[in-house]
Design a protein around this motif. Structure first.
Motif, PDB file in Angstrom:
ATOM      1  N   LEU A   1      38.873  26.642  20.308  1.00  0.00           N
ATOM      2  CA  LEU A   1      38.609  26.455  21.692  1.00  0.00           C
ATOM      3  C   LEU A   1      39.544  26.758  21.448  1.00  0.00           C
ATOM      4  N   THR A   2      38.990  28.017  22.247  1.00  0.00           N
ATOM      5  CA  THR A   2      40.881  28.615  23.410  1.00  0.00           C
ATOM      6  C   THR A   2      40.194  28.576  24.828  1.00  0.00           C
ATOM      7  N   GLY A   3      41.225  28.578  25.778  1.00  0.00           N
ATOM      8  CA  GLY A   3      40.848  28.849  26.915  1.00  0.00           C
ATOM      9  C   GLY A   3      42.118  30.230  27.842  1.00  0.00           C
ATOM     10  N   GLY A   4      41.793  31.044  28.437  1.00  0.00           N
ATOM     11  CA  GLY A   4      42.762  31.659  29.044  1.00  0.00           C
ATOM     12  C   GLY A   4      41.987  32.834  30.574  1.00  0.00           C
ATOM     13  N   TYR A   5      42.882  33.668  30.496  1.00  0.00           N
ATOM     14  CA  TYR A   5      42.574  34.435  32.000  1.00  0.00           C
ATOM     15  C   TYR A   5      42.611  35.623  31.780  1.00  0.00           C
ATOM     16  N   ALA A   6      41.659  36.199  32.148  1.00  0.00           N
ATOM     17  CA  ALA A   6      41.649  37.838  31.663  1.00  0.00           C
ATOM     18  C   ALA A   6      42.165  38.719  32.780  1.00  0.00           C
ATOM     19  N   PHE A   7      42.632  39.697  32.320  1.00  0.00           N
ATOM     20  CA  PHE A   7      43.193  41.079  33.593  1.00  0.00           C
ATOM     21  C   PHE A   7      42.695  41.949  32.996  1.00  0.00           C
ATOM     22  N   PRO A   8      42.232  42.757  34.246  1.00  0.00           N
ATOM     23  CA  PRO A   8      41.414  44.133  34.022  1.00  0.00           C
ATOM     24  C   PRO A   8      42.252  45.141  33.281  1.00  0.00           C
ATOM     25  N   ILE A   9      42.429  45.688  33.161  1.00  0.00           N
ATOM     26  CA  ILE A   9      43.008  47.175  32.641  1.00  0.00           C
ATOM     27  C   ILE A   9      42.584  48.543  33.501  1.00  0.00           C
ATOM     28  N   GLY A  10      43.603  48.994  35.196  1.00  0.00           N
ATOM     29  CA  GLY A  10      42.985  49.364  35.302  1.00  0.00           C
ATOM     30  C   GLY A  10      41.541  49.327  36.267  1.00  0.00           C
ATOM     31  N   ASP A  11      40.718  50.134  36.874  1.00  0.00           N
ATOM     32  CA  ASP A  11      39.574  49.446  37.145  1.00  0.00           C
ATOM     33  C   ASP A  11      38.268  49.587  35.789  1.00  0.00           C
ATOM     34  N   ALA A  12      38.515  49.466  34.697  1.00  0.00           N
ATOM     35  CA  ALA A  12      37.608  49.529  33.628  1.00  0.00           C
ATOM     36  C   ALA A  12      36.426  48.288  33.718  1.00  0.00           C
ATOM     37  N   ARG A  13      35.137  48.822  34.113  1.00  0.00           N
ATOM     38  CA  ARG A  13      33.881  48.211  34.180  1.00  0.00           C
ATOM     39  C   ARG A  13      33.370  48.526  32.982  1.00  0.00           C
ATOM     40  N   LEU A  14      32.834  47.274  33.000  1.00  0.00           N
ATOM     41  CA  LEU A  14      31.397  46.703  31.667  1.00  0.00           C
ATOM     42  C   LEU A  14      30.162  47.135  32.172  1.00  0.00           C
ATOM     43  N   ASN A  15      29.277  48.476  32.785  1.00  0.00           N
ATOM     44  CA  ASN A  15      28.373  48.328  32.855  1.00  0.00           C
ATOM     45  C   ASN A  15      28.401  47.972  34.319  1.00  0.00           C
ATOM     46  N   GLY A  16      28.987  48.075  35.147  1.00  0.00           N
ATOM     47  CA  GLY A  16      29.300  48.186  36.631  1.00  0.00           C
ATOM     48  C   GLY A  16      29.729  46.712  36.694  1.00  0.00           C
ATOM     49  N   LYS A  17      30.267  45.537  35.767  1.00  0.00           N
ATOM     50  CA  LYS A  17      30.440  44.377  36.301  1.00  0.00           C
ATOM     51  C   LYS A  17      32.033  44.276  35.719  1.00  0.00           C
ATOM     52  N   GLU A  18      33.321  44.242  36.628  1.00  0.00           N
ATOM     53  CA  GLU A  18      34.490  44.253  36.691  1.00  0.00           C
ATOM     54  C   GLU A  18      34.298  42.651  35.243  1.00  0.00           C
ATOM     55  N   MET A  19      35.774  43.040  34.156  1.00  0.00           N
ATOM     56  CA  MET A  19      35.782  41.565  33.572  1.00  0.00           C
ATOM     57  C   MET A  19      37.074  41.181  33.853  1.00  0.00           C
ATOM     58  N   LYS A  20      37.235  40.225  35.067  1.00  0.00           N
ATOM     59  CA  LYS A  20      38.382  39.346  35.392  1.00  0.00           C
ATOM     60  C   LYS A  20      37.933  37.898  34.824  1.00  0.00           C
ATOM     61  N   GLY A  21      39.060  37.257  35.142  1.00  0.00           N
ATOM     62  CA  GLY A  21      38.591  35.973  35.638  1.00  0.00           C
ATOM     63  C   GLY A  21      39.444  34.725  34.698  1.00  0.00           C
ATOM     64  N   LEU A  22      38.137  34.040  34.104  1.00  0.00           N
ATOM     65  CA  LEU A  22      38.313  32.831  33.645  1.00  0.00           C
ATOM     66  C   LEU A  22      37.265  33.370  31.929  1.00  0.00           C
ATOM     67  N   ASN A  23      38.312  33.019  30.952  1.00  0.00           N
ATOM     68  CA  ASN A  23      37.659  33.458  29.211  1.00  0.00           C
ATOM     69  C   ASN A  23      37.762  32.331  28.646  1.00  0.00           C
ATOM     70  N   ILE A  24      36.836  31.830  27.901  1.00  0.00           N
ATOM     71  CA  ILE A  24      36.661  30.809  26.917  1.00  0.00           C
ATOM     72  C   ILE A  24      36.113  31.830  25.753  1.00  0.00           C
ATOM     73  N   ASN A  25      36.886  30.845  24.542  1.00  0.00           N
ATOM     74  CA  ASN A  25      36.479  31.330  22.985  1.00  0.00           C
ATOM     75  C   ASN A  25      35.802  30.118  22.157  1.00  0.00           C
TER      76      ASN A  25
END
Length: 162
Positions: free
Chosen positions: A123-147
């Motif tokens: 059970l892990t948590g962290g914070y994601a930092f986007p690489i450049g302006d990379a998006r997944l189907n138009g959605k930005e992948m940054k913020g809270l990260n839970i696994n």
């Protein structure tokens, strides 16, 4: 370019610690759930390296699969973890470990901390930092990260079907 540099630096760091002594390697299959501005299922594999059970190193690769912006998407993920437990005189070996590490995809890099039970249930948590302006189907992948991940040793699977 930044993602490749980060992966190379992380790999070099963790692999350089492994050349100091003889380590035992175990293979594991990982299945889990990741929240990164979307819900993703995770399927992959990990290698666990240990000399004793105080400090354990893990390297892994997996695929994150989910729906982003109403379209199915798959992201490759690489990760490196260090599991720590320096408790002495414990009854049931080391049942839990503190975990710190990092994961990266082609869209983000996320340092993380957490806890793992027997090195198998994370059970892990962290914070994601986007690489450049990379998006997944138009959605930005940054913020809270839970696994939440289950790591199944391949030795266990082999023994189960004997």
């Amino acid at each position: 370019m930044n993602f490749r540099t980060a992966v190379a630096v992380l790999s070099l760091f963790f692999l350089s610690t492994l050349v100091k002594a003889q380590y035992t390697m175990h293979k594991m299959i990982s299945v889990g759930y990741t929240y990164q501005n979307q819900s993703f299922g995770e399927l992959g594999g990990k290698l666990l390296f240990l000399k004793n059970d105080d400090v354990i190193y893990r390297l892994g690769g997996s695929a994150l699969m989910g729906v982003a912006d109403s379209k199915f998407a798959i992201m490759p993920k690489l990760q490196a973890d260090v599991l720590l437990n320096f408790a002495k005189n414990v009854d049931f070996y080391h049942s839990y470990y503190f975990l710190m590490g990092a994961e990266g995809t082609n869209k983000y890099i996320a340092p993380k901390i957490g806890v793992t039970l027997f090195g198998m249930l994370d059970l892990t948590g962290g914070y994601a930092f986007p690489i450049g302006d990379a998006r997944l189907n138009g959605k930005e992948m940054k913020g809270l990260n839970i696994n939440f991940t289950l790591n199944i040793p391949t030795v266990f699977i082999h023994d189960m079907f004997k």
